[in-house]
Enzyme design. Structure first.
Site, short mmCIF file in Angstrom:
data_model
loop_
_atom_site.label_atom_id
_atom_site.label_comp_id
_atom_site.label_asym_id
_atom_site.label_seq_id
_atom_site.Cartn_x
_atom_site.Cartn_y
_atom_site.Cartn_z
N ASP A 97 71.08 -5.99 13.31
CA ASP A 97 70.49 -6.31 12.02
C ASP A 97 69.97 -5.00 11.43
O ASP A 97 69.08 -4.37 12.01
CB ASP A 97 69.33 -7.30 12.25
CG ASP A 97 69.08 -8.19 11.06
OD1 ASP A 97 69.05 -7.66 9.93
OD2 ASP A 97 68.90 -9.40 11.26
N ASP A 199 70.08 -6.64 5.99
CA ASP A 199 68.95 -7.41 5.45
C ASP A 199 68.82 -7.19 3.93
O ASP A 199 68.92 -6.06 3.45
CB ASP A 199 67.68 -6.94 6.16
CG ASP A 199 66.48 -7.82 5.88
OD1 ASP A 199 66.50 -8.99 6.28
OD2 ASP A 199 65.50 -7.33 5.26
N GLU A 263 73.21 -9.84 3.63
CA GLU A 263 72.34 -10.97 3.30
C GLU A 263 72.06 -10.93 1.80
O GLU A 263 71.44 -9.98 1.31
CB GLU A 263 71.01 -10.92 4.06
CG GLU A 263 70.19 -12.18 3.80
CD GLU A 263 68.69 -12.03 3.97
OE1 GLU A 263 68.00 -13.05 4.11
OE2 GLU A 263 68.19 -10.89 3.93
N HIS A 324 67.23 -17.94 10.58
CA HIS A 324 65.84 -17.86 11.00
C HIS A 324 64.83 -17.97 9.87
O HIS A 324 63.63 -17.85 10.09
CB HIS A 324 65.64 -16.53 11.74
CG HIS A 324 65.89 -15.35 10.85
ND1 HIS A 324 67.13 -15.06 10.34
CD2 HIS A 324 65.05 -14.43 10.33
CE1 HIS A 324 67.04 -13.99 9.56
NE2 HIS A 324 65.79 -13.59 9.54
N ASP A 325 65.33 -18.16 8.65
CA ASP A 325 64.43 -18.27 7.50
C ASP A 325 64.41 -19.66 6.88
O ASP A 325 63.56 -19.93 6.04
CB ASP A 325 64.89 -17.29 6.39
CG ASP A 325 64.75 -15.84 6.78
OD1 ASP A 325 63.79 -15.51 7.53
OD2 ASP A 325 65.58 -15.02 6.34
C1 NOJ Z 1 65.22 -11.37 5.17
C2 NOJ Z 1 65.01 -11.76 6.59
O1 NOJ Z 1 66.00 -12.69 6.96
C3 NOJ Z 1 63.61 -12.31 6.69
O2 NOJ Z 1 63.37 -12.89 7.95
C4 NOJ Z 1 62.65 -11.19 6.42
O3 NOJ Z 1 61.33 -11.69 6.40
C5 NOJ Z 1 62.95 -10.53 5.08
N1 NOJ Z 1 64.35 -10.30 4.87
C6 NOJ Z 1 62.28 -9.20 5.00
O4 NOJ Z 1 62.96 -8.28 5.82
#
Ligand code: NOJ
Ligand code: MG
Length: 521
Positions: A97, A199, A263, A324-325
């Protein structure tokens, strides 16, 4: 010719929650290495690890204090090399990542940058004067709530942070930053990693003049404060494509089809630009539409057709049910439809990414308020924005702490772990795990499923049906998105898989049934 990242399936590991090897209740690299055989048995092709780098863990690793090392909680660089070798020995690719938009405020670069206005690294981050009344330079809001600007008394300026104040944004308009971060990519590529998930790629460049963002007419407080404004000027700026192209050039310079996955949370038409404008961009701009989709046949059909139609020439599709979000799929659609969703994810055209635990149907864990640790929850409590529930430890078996650790885990286990765990499901031919293994085995066996064309057949009532075709091989997938039996006319063929136990029939789909059919007639 297709590459591994086109025909293959990616599996996301959240390292804190996969397997603990040293009894501190936090997952680690040796733990992941010890569980690789689960991934081989499942049948995935690549593993993406959420961040493993040294970090104060303000955002659980998405605040990186050193891009070229491993956090001691996770292990050492030697442990990483061993994990990479163990993965490669098993034919698994390994992705890291990459978090280029921001570092930790403890990163030596930021420590220098904040030390004085004349420090050579001052311009590596985004510093601006206050407005005449002392207020922040503009109205931009952090994704975690509150102003995105943090006042720094010592040097009398604000710095910008799209996320926590502990995550200052790097200034990607500075060529030295660019150079340093491209060197980070080379560091890991030289070590042998097979690619990166990048990210918040769409955040990386901000409008050069930092104008106010427009108010969001649809804003309601329950959405979270970040939605007060539309991120028109703070994200998705044209210059970001030059950065993606440069990263792509580096990745493509290595042998072995290294992959870059961006992402990006944007509407489809904007998302497509990340395949590249002029020069190639990332290989796979993450397609999160299944995460937000309304779960009915018609909405899914429209969304899939529009996504397929929007793809640029040569752009390879990809699909994601969770990460994970975001709330887990089994929580969003329920246990029965989660099985239908697995069939959908693994039979659509494009690279699927499976979030750890979804292969056993994990649901969002119940996190008591006193165990909440996610800054997203702690800063805007009670709105359901917190991500702890989707990060609970992987339940491996029915022993103490589910075989995840010998100690109390950093987050509580999901409540159903004594029965919903890998060992129990491995022994049950009707389990979600068995379904996922069967699906992945079918994808391997039938190239039409992995890389064939996609043709939408019909939506009739609650049924969504499509065909995958490669050469003479035709495979039809029919999904009943509803809870009642559905009649549907399908070609003659042999049912290779059903999501529901017991004999399947081609003309009648049982409640919540998805079937995969090899067309013979
Ligand atoms: C996206 C990530 O998936 C998330 O978990 C993170 O908090 C934010 N970017 C900041 O890096
Ligand atoms: Mg540990």
């Amino acid at each position: 010719m297709t590459t591994w990242w086109q025909s293959g399936t990616i599996y996301q590991v959240y390292p804190r929650s996969f397997q603990d090897s040293d009894g501190d209740g936090v997952g680690d690299l040796k733990g992941i290495a010890a569980r690789l055989d689960h991934l081989v048995a499942l049948g995935v092709d690549a593993v993406w690890l959420s961040p493993i780098f040294p970090s104060p863990m303000a955002d659980f690793g998405y605040d990186v204090a050193d891009y070229c090392d491993v956090d001691p909680r996770f292990g050492t660089l030697a442990d990483f090399d061993a994990l990479l070798a163990a993965a490669h020995d098993r034919g698994l690719k390994l992705l890291l990542d990459f978090v280029p938009n921001h570092s930790s405020d403890q990163h030596p670069w930021f420590v220098e940058s904040r030390s004085s206005r004349t420090n050579p690294k001052r311009d590596w981050y985004i510093w601006r004067d206050a407005r005449p009344d002392g207020s922040p330079p503009n109205n931009w809001i952090s994704d975690f709530g509150g102003s995105a600007w943090q006042w720094e008394e010592a040097t009398g300026q604000y710095y910008y942070h799209a996320f926590l104040k502990e995550q200052p944004d790097l200034n990607w308009r500075n060529p030295d930053v660019r150079q340093a971060m491209m060197d980070v990519l080379r560091f890991w590529l030289d070590r042998g990693v097979d690619g990166f998930r990048i990210d918040v790629l769409w955040h990386m460049i901000k409008h050069a003049d930092f104008p106010d963002n427009p108010a969001n007419p649809a804003y309601a407080p329950a959405m979270g404060e970040m939605h007060r404004v539309l991120q028109h000027h703070s994200t998705d700026q044209p210059e970001v494509h030059g950065i993606a192209a440069e990263m792509r050039g580096i990745a493509d310079g290595y042998a072995g089809d290294r992959v870059l996955i961006g992402e990006i949370y944007l509407p489809v038409e904007r998302l497509m630009d990340y395949y590249g404008l002029g020069a190639p961009g990332v290989h796979l701009p993450f397609n999160f539409q299944l995460i937000d989709a309304a779960w009915d046949a018609r909405s899914l059909a429209t969304m899939i057709a529009e996504y397929e139609a929007a793809l640029p020439a040569g752009g390879w599709p990809n699909w994601v049910l969770g990460n994970h979000d975001r709330p887990r799929i089994a929580t969003r659609v329920g246990e029965a439809q989660a099985r239908v969703a697995a069939v959908l994810l693994l039979t659509l055209r494009g690279t699927p990414t499976i979030y750890y635990g979804d292969e056993i149907g994990m649901t969002d864990g119940a996190i008591p308020a006193n165990r909440a640790v996610d800054p997203r929850e702690l800063r805007e409590p009670g709105l359901g924005l917190g991500r702890d529930p989707v990060r609970t430890p992987m339940p491996w078996n029915a022993s103490a702490h589910a075989g995840f650790s010998t100690a109390e885990p950093w987050l509580p286990m999901g409540e159903d772990w004594p029965t919903r765990n890998v060992a129990a499901q491995a022994a049950d031919a009707a389990s979600m795990l068995a379904l996922n293994r069967d699906l992945l085995a079918l994808r391997r066996k039938h190239a039409a499923l992995a890389v064939g064309n996609f043709v939408l057949i019909a939506t009739v009532g609650d049924v969504l049906a499509y065909e995958r075709r490669l050469g003479d091989e035709r495979i039809v997938v029919a999904l009943n998105l509803g809870t009642s039996e559905q009649q549907v006319a399908l070609p003659t063929g042999e049912v290779m898989l059903s999501s529901v136990v017991g004999p399947a029939s081609i003309g009648t789909l049982r409640a919540n049934e998805a079937i995969i059919l090899r067309v013979t007639g």
